[in-house]
Design a protein around this motif. Structure first.
Motif: not given
Length: 108
Positions: A101-108, A8-21
Motif C-alpha cells: 500500500i502506497i497511500k490512501e486516495l482522497l475524494n474517491f 500501480i493498481a488500486y484496492k478498496l479496503i476497510r478503514k477502521l475507526k482507529n485508522g487501521q486498514l
C-alpha cells in the motif's frame, strides 16, 4: 500470464475507526500496514470464489461495492495476472502475489 514487473493498481479496503486498514472480506481480522510488501495468502472463505492473490483493480472503481467505512488505496503489485470481470464489478482485476500500500486516495 504472470508478470514479475511492478505496476500501480488500486484496492478498496476497510478503514477502521482507529485508522487501521483491513481487507474487505477475506481475512478481515488482519491489518494492512502502509509501505510494507505483503505476500498473498490463501484463505478459502464460504460464499467467495477461491482466487489466490491480492485482488486489486487497474482503476479505483468497483461500482458493486459500498464505500461506507472503506477507502481506496494506491498500491504497487508484483508477480500479478489480469482477471477479466464485468465493468459493473470494476472491469479488469489484478491478482497479485505481492502488494504494498502506497497511500490512501482522497475524494474517491
Amino acid at each position: 500470464m504472470n508478470n514479475k514487473k511492478i505496476m500501480i493498481a488500486y484496492k478498496l479496503i476497510r478503514k477502521l475507526k482507529n485508522g487501521q486498514l483491513s481487507p474487505l472480506f477475506i481475512d478481515k481480522k488482519s491489518r494492512l500496514p502502509i509501505n510494507v510488501w505483503l505476500d498473498a495468502e490463501l484463505h478459502p472463505t464460504k460464499g467467495f470464489a477461491t482466487r489466490m492473490g491480492w485482488h486489486c483493480t487497474i482503476k479505483p472503481c468497483a461500482p458493486h461495492l459500498s464505500k461506507k467505512g472503506r477507502v481506496w488505496v494506491e498500491v504497487e503489485v508484483e508477480d500479478f495476472e489480469f482477471f477479466e470481470r464485468p465493468e459493473s464489478q470494476g472491469g479488469t482485476w489484478v491478482l497479485a502475489k505481492k502488494m504494498k500500500i502506497i497511500k490512501e486516495l482522497l475524494n474517491f
